[in-house]
Design a protein around this motif. Structure first.
Motif, PDB file in Angstrom:
ATOM      1  N   TRP A  94       0.829  -1.202   0.000  1.00  0.00           N
ATOM      2  CA  TRP A  94       0.000   0.000   0.000  1.00  0.00           C
ATOM      3  C   TRP A  94       0.869   1.261   0.000  1.00  0.00           C
ATOM      4  O   TRP A  94       0.568   2.246  -0.690  1.00  0.00           O
ATOM      5  CB  TRP A  94      -0.949  -0.021   1.188  1.00  0.00           C
ATOM      6  N   GLN A  98       0.690   4.156  -3.026  1.00  0.00           N
ATOM      7  CA  GLN A  98       0.456   5.575  -2.810  1.00  0.00           C
ATOM      8  C   GLN A  98       1.511   6.416  -3.533  1.00  0.00           C
ATOM      9  O   GLN A  98       1.183   7.437  -4.153  1.00  0.00           O
ATOM     10  CB  GLN A  98       0.455   5.883  -1.310  1.00  0.00           C
ATOM     11  N   ARG A  99       2.766   5.978  -3.472  1.00  0.00           N
ATOM     12  CA  ARG A  99       3.827   6.692  -4.199  1.00  0.00           C
ATOM     13  C   ARG A  99       3.639   6.556  -5.709  1.00  0.00           C
ATOM     14  O   ARG A  99       3.853   7.511  -6.462  1.00  0.00           O
ATOM     15  CB  ARG A  99       5.196   6.156  -3.787  1.00  0.00           C
ATOM     16  N   ALA A 138      -5.681  -0.603  -3.988  1.00  0.00           N
ATOM     17  CA  ALA A 138      -5.122   0.387  -4.912  1.00  0.00           C
ATOM     18  C   ALA A 138      -6.055   0.641  -6.086  1.00  0.00           C
ATOM     19  O   ALA A 138      -6.218   1.781  -6.527  1.00  0.00           O
ATOM     20  CB  ALA A 138      -3.754  -0.079  -5.409  1.00  0.00           C
ATOM     21  N   LEU A 142      -7.312   4.259  -5.450  1.00  0.00           N
ATOM     22  CA  LEU A 142      -6.372   5.090  -6.201  1.00  0.00           C
ATOM     23  C   LEU A 142      -6.560   5.001  -7.706  1.00  0.00           C
ATOM     24  O   LEU A 142      -5.972   5.806  -8.447  1.00  0.00           O
ATOM     25  CB  LEU A 142      -4.923   4.693  -5.856  1.00  0.00           C
TER      26      LEU A 142
END
Length: 350
Positions: A94, A98-99, A138, A142
């Motif tokens: 995770w 995020q990066r 993700a 995201l």
């Protein structure tokens, strides 16, 4: 923490730097265990009661002075020792996602090394299910799609690779392919011919590290013996003009990792990197971060530092590298087309 790509090089044209960072891209060469930042290593060590041979985060990061692949692997495996539970694998992946999302990665194909964990008594299901839960999160939170690629450690035996494959088969629906990583020297692709043949029979995609520390002959063996669909690294192909021509004719993707190549002393400086030559020869090269927590940057950092050090690289090369990353991914053609259309839109606006 690694330095943000946006703050690296004032010498790089700001418009090009912004485009490199903003353009959508796929990451095809990322070892998820290699995204484990020192801060998270220490947090997991504390959570799991694992003693580390480093006093603090700064001491661990100071140890990241590698002379070759093996000196890196020694620290890499020590860092992985804190991964014990499903939540640990989730948290590691995770943090990477995020990066990746911040770097405008729309798709990532994650390498994972189950033998690094099963040899310590961690169950295969713990590894896979922790990673899968992060992949699903993700996508959901995201909008980053992903796939898992199970890697065999080439310094271990082919028998151990077969055992790992059998242990992973109950989770077959969760990984799209297999790879070959770890120490390249002295461990040619031929060592794993039978296990890769079995993986192809199972319908798995196959990739392999070759031609980073190993010679061009290892790339040829990966093609001829393992019958891979992508070459991970592959930069030493330039030592064999005939091999370069073959790779270009095949449109064989190379998952190049520039910061890694410099950190592991394949090149003394980024200015010596052969990425421009690979592109000029018509090779399907891509840019990736490899083990970003250890090598100084995630994917945008790799793009920015590479383009800053190699002024012959420009806007057209950026587009080609991003497009290549989509074309080389293991996703349906219509998905690739959608990503290329998004890439075209970003370049049209720039």
């Amino acid at each position: 923490m690694t330095t943000p790509a946006a703050a690296v090089h004032a010498t790089l044209d700001p418009a090009l730097q912004a485009l490199l960072c903003r353009m959508p891209k796929a990451e095809l060469h990322i070892h998820i265990e290699g995204s484990l930042e020192p801060e998270l290593i220490f947090a997991l060590a504390q959570r799991n009661g694992v003693a580390l041979p480093y006093a603090n985060v700064e001491a661990l990061r100071a140890a990241y002075a590698f002379t070759d692949l093996q000196s890196f692997l020694d620290i890499y495996y020590a860092g992985a020792s804190v991964l014990l539970h499903e939540q640990d694998f989730h948290d590691m992946a995770w943090a990477y996602f995020q990066r990746a999302a911040a770097d405008h990665v729309v798709h990532a194909e994650l390498f994972f090394d189950p033998q690094t964990h099963t040899e310590r008594g961690v169950a295969m299901g713990t590894v896979v299910q922790g990673l899968v839960s992060a992949c699903e999160r993700a996508q959901r939170e995201l909008g980053v799609s992903s796939a898992l690629i199970l890697c065999f450690l080439r310094h271990l035996s082919e028998e151990a690779a077969f055992e790992t494959l059998e242990a992973a088969l109950p989770y077959r629906q969760h990984f799209t392919g297999v790879g070959l990583d770890s120490s390249e020297r002295g461990h040619p692709p031929e060592k794993f011919a039978r296990v890769f043949a079995r993986c192809r029979e199972l319908g798995l995609h196959v990739v392999a590290h070759a031609g980073e520390e190993g010679p061009p002959a290892y790339i040829e063996s990966a093609l001829d013996v393992l019958k891979v669909e992508r070459i991970d690294h592959g930069v030493r192909c330039v030592e064999s003009p005939a091999l370069v021509q073959r790779l270009a004719a095949l449109r064989m993707p190379l998952t190049v990792c520039p910061l890694s190549n410099v950190k592991l002393c394949v090149y003394r400086t980024m200015a010596e990197h052969q990425l421009p030559a690979l592109l000029a020869a018509g090779l399907c090269a891509t840019v990736n971060s490899d083990d970003p927590a250890y090598f100084g940057g995630y994917i945008n950092q790799n793009f920015v530092e590479t383009f800053a050090a190699l002024p012959q690289l420009g806007r057209d090369h950026a587009y080609t590298l991003a497009r290549n990353s989509f074309q080389a991914s293991f996703v349906p053609a219509e998905t690739k087309q959608r990503w290329v259309a998004a890439l075209d839109a970003v370049f049209a606006e720039a």
